[in-house]
Scaffold this motif. Structure first.
Motif, PDB file in Angstrom:
ATOM      1  N   ARG A 139     -32.708  82.979 -48.427  1.00 31.32           N
ATOM      2  CA  ARG A 139     -34.147  83.185 -48.283  1.00 31.32           C
ATOM      3  C   ARG A 139     -34.485  84.668 -48.190  1.00 31.32           C
ATOM      4  O   ARG A 139     -35.506  85.112 -48.719  1.00 31.32           O
ATOM      5  CB  ARG A 139     -34.643  82.451 -47.040  1.00 31.32           C
ATOM      6  CG  ARG A 139     -34.636  80.938 -47.167  1.00 31.32           C
ATOM      7  CD  ARG A 139     -35.038  80.271 -45.864  1.00 31.32           C
ATOM      8  NE  ARG A 139     -35.061  78.819 -45.995  1.00 31.32           N
ATOM      9  CZ  ARG A 139     -35.251  77.989 -44.971  1.00 31.32           C
ATOM     10  NH1 ARG A 139     -35.437  78.480 -43.748  1.00 31.32           N
ATOM     11  NH2 ARG A 139     -35.253  76.683 -45.172  1.00 31.32           N
ATOM     12  N   ALA A 140     -33.614  85.419 -47.534  1.00 30.30           N
ATOM     13  CA  ALA A 140     -33.850  86.864 -47.425  1.00 30.30           C
ATOM     14  C   ALA A 140     -33.794  87.539 -48.783  1.00 30.30           C
ATOM     15  O   ALA A 140     -34.485  88.554 -49.009  1.00 30.30           O
ATOM     16  CB  ALA A 140     -32.813  87.486 -46.485  1.00 30.30           C
ATOM     17  N   TYR A 141     -33.013  87.000 -49.699  1.00 26.16           N
ATOM     18  CA  TYR A 141     -32.954  87.533 -51.056  1.00 26.16           C
ATOM     19  C   TYR A 141     -34.113  87.053 -51.911  1.00 26.16           C
ATOM     20  O   TYR A 141     -34.221  87.420 -53.076  1.00 26.16           O
ATOM     21  CB  TYR A 141     -31.639  87.123 -51.718  1.00 26.16           C
ATOM     22  CG  TYR A 141     -30.516  88.089 -51.481  1.00 26.16           C
ATOM     23  CD1 TYR A 141     -30.390  89.248 -52.248  1.00 26.16           C
ATOM     24  CD2 TYR A 141     -29.578  87.847 -50.492  1.00 26.16           C
ATOM     25  CE1 TYR A 141     -29.359  90.141 -52.024  1.00 26.16           C
ATOM     26  CE2 TYR A 141     -28.532  88.726 -50.260  1.00 26.16           C
ATOM     27  CZ  TYR A 141     -28.428  89.875 -51.032  1.00 26.16           C
ATOM     28  OH  TYR A 141     -27.399  90.765 -50.801  1.00 26.16           O
ATOM     29  N   GLY A 142     -34.964  86.205 -51.353  1.00 29.37           N
ATOM     30  CA  GLY A 142     -36.136  85.727 -52.083  1.00 29.37           C
ATOM     31  C   GLY A 142     -35.891  84.513 -52.953  1.00 29.37           C
ATOM     32  O   GLY A 142     -36.692  84.226 -53.850  1.00 29.37           O
ATOM     33  N   MET A 143     -34.805  83.786 -52.696  1.00 35.97           N
ATOM     34  CA  MET A 143     -34.518  82.591 -53.496  1.00 35.97           C
ATOM     35  C   MET A 143     -35.446  81.446 -53.106  1.00 35.97           C
ATOM     36  O   MET A 143     -35.751  81.259 -51.924  1.00 35.97           O
ATOM     37  CB  MET A 143     -33.064  82.149 -53.299  1.00 35.97           C
ATOM     38  CG  MET A 143     -32.034  83.077 -53.877  1.00 35.97           C
ATOM     39  SD  MET A 143     -30.357  82.369 -53.744  1.00 35.97           S
ATOM     40  CE  MET A 143     -29.387  83.708 -54.443  1.00 35.97           C
ATOM     41  N   SER A 144     -35.874  80.703 -54.110  1.00 37.76           N
ATOM     42  CA  SER A 144     -36.670  79.507 -53.859  1.00 37.76           C
ATOM     43  C   SER A 144     -35.779  78.406 -53.308  1.00 37.76           C
ATOM     44  O   SER A 144     -34.544  78.476 -53.416  1.00 37.76           O
ATOM     45  CB  SER A 144     -37.330  79.040 -55.153  1.00 37.76           C
ATOM     46  OG  SER A 144     -36.339  78.639 -56.091  1.00 37.76           O
ATOM     47  N   PRO A 145     -36.348  77.357 -52.698  1.00 34.13           N
ATOM     48  CA  PRO A 145     -35.521  76.255 -52.192  1.00 34.13           C
ATOM     49  C   PRO A 145     -34.639  75.628 -53.275  1.00 34.13           C
ATOM     50  O   PRO A 145     -33.479  75.302 -53.026  1.00 34.13           O
ATOM     51  CB  PRO A 145     -36.539  75.261 -51.645  1.00 34.13           C
ATOM     52  CG  PRO A 145     -37.718  76.103 -51.275  1.00 34.13           C
ATOM     53  CD  PRO A 145     -37.764  77.201 -52.276  1.00 34.13           C
ATOM     54  N   GLY A 146     -35.190  75.455 -54.474  1.00 28.75           N
ATOM     55  CA  GLY A 146     -34.406  74.878 -55.559  1.00 28.75           C
ATOM     56  C   GLY A 146     -33.253  75.772 -55.979  1.00 28.75           C
ATOM     57  O   GLY A 146     -32.134  75.302 -56.220  1.00 28.75           O
ATOM     58  N   LEU A 147     -33.521  77.076 -56.066  1.00 30.79           N
ATOM     59  CA  LEU A 147     -32.473  78.020 -56.443  1.00 30.79           C
ATOM     60  C   LEU A 147     -31.414  78.129 -55.348  1.00 30.79           C
ATOM     61  O   LEU A 147     -30.218  78.256 -55.635  1.00 30.79           O
ATOM     62  CB  LEU A 147     -33.093  79.394 -56.721  1.00 30.79           C
ATOM     63  CG  LEU A 147     -32.176  80.437 -57.370  1.00 30.79           C
ATOM     64  CD1 LEU A 147     -31.692  79.946 -58.730  1.00 30.79           C
ATOM     65  CD2 LEU A 147     -32.904  81.771 -57.504  1.00 30.79           C
ATOM     66  N   THR A 148     -31.852  78.061 -54.096  1.00 25.44           N
ATOM     67  CA  THR A 148     -30.901  78.081 -52.980  1.00 25.44           C
ATOM     68  C   THR A 148     -29.985  76.870 -53.020  1.00 25.44           C
ATOM     69  O   THR A 148     -28.774  76.977 -52.793  1.00 25.44           O
ATOM     70  CB  THR A 148     -31.656  78.123 -51.642  1.00 25.44           C
ATOM     71  OG1 THR A 148     -32.483  79.283 -51.602  1.00 25.44           O
ATOM     72  CG2 THR A 148     -30.696  78.142 -50.469  1.00 25.44           C
TER      73      THR A 148
END
Length: 239
Positions: A139-148
């Motif tokens: 999340r700190a890298y700005g990833m979306s929930p789907g990408l995470t």
């Protein structure tokens, strides 16, 4: 093939004909186990993700499905699907009937639904045990929930679930022995044929047991190799 026939010339049980039945059974068993595991894995990945949903109307049906298929014997599931398909009105007039009347496809459906239920729970537990720090870092890298989920959670969960999933693969191989009860000529069915023809239960079933043992060791070797490849970062570094 002459040397092979000569080798078996004085053998009453293991003839080219009976070995052909064993080969047919080996091919059928391999196809049944491989296809059920493949389709079950494809079904289990999205189901394991949805199993952790916050919405009850999503996770409760999945929980019910896994509870039923893990809580009832596979043999009973096979009987219900194999014999119960004819009770659907109009099924014999549909394009599905040429497949469903063959024993292989009802067995494939039963095995797929069973292994998908177990694999769903295996992957769900692995997803739940994902370290919170990994998710927060994504999340700190700005990833979306789907990408995470795709880049962080699922690869990490798959590595943790690998030992348990290896056991599930072996379980499905051993459980495939019940497929012969619905007239499918698998390895156990071939052994029953040889036993019925030559009245040699020890030779027939011990030979099949040796084949299952070899397949099991091959699966164990593959998953041990895969674990070493994917979990190499967890081993202590020498020097």
């Amino acid at each position: 093939m002459e040397w092979f026939n000569a080798l078996l010339a004085d053998n009453r049980i293991f003839t080219p004909n009976t070995l052909g039945f064993y080969w047919e059974g080996l091919v059928t068993t391999t196809q049944l186990v491989f296809l059920s595991l493949l389709v079950g894995l494809v079904l289990a990945v999205p189901l394991s993700i949805l199993r952790g949903s916050k919405h009850k109307w999503i996770k409760l049906p999945i929980y019910t499905y896994t509870y039923v298929f893990r809580g009832t014997p596979l043999l009973i599931q096979l009987y219900i699907i194999y014999y119960g398909v004819v009770f659907f009105d109009g099924i014999q007039e549909t394009f599905l009937w040429p497949m469903l009347r063959e024993a292989f496809y009802p067995a494939l459906i039963a095995f797929t639904l069973n292994t998908a239920a177990y694999t769903t729970e295996i992957f769900h537990g692995a997803i739940k045990s994902t370290a919170r720090g990994e998710i927060e870092a994504a999340r700190a890298y700005g990833m979306s929930p789907g990408l995470t989920m795709r880049r962080i959670i699922l690869p990490s969960a798959f590595r943790r679930a690998l030992p348990a999933y290896g056991n599930e693969v072996i379980f499905m191989l051993h459980a495939s022995a019940i497929a012969s009860v619905v007239t499918l000529m698998d390895l156990t069915g071939a052994a029953r044929f040889v036993y019925a023809r030559y009245y040699a239960p020890f030779e027939a079933f011990l030979f099949v047991a040796a084949i299952y043992l070899c397949l099991t060791f091959a699966i164990l070797f593959f998953f041990r190799w895969l674990e070493k490849r994917l979990l190499a970062h967890l081993r202590p570094q020498s020097g």
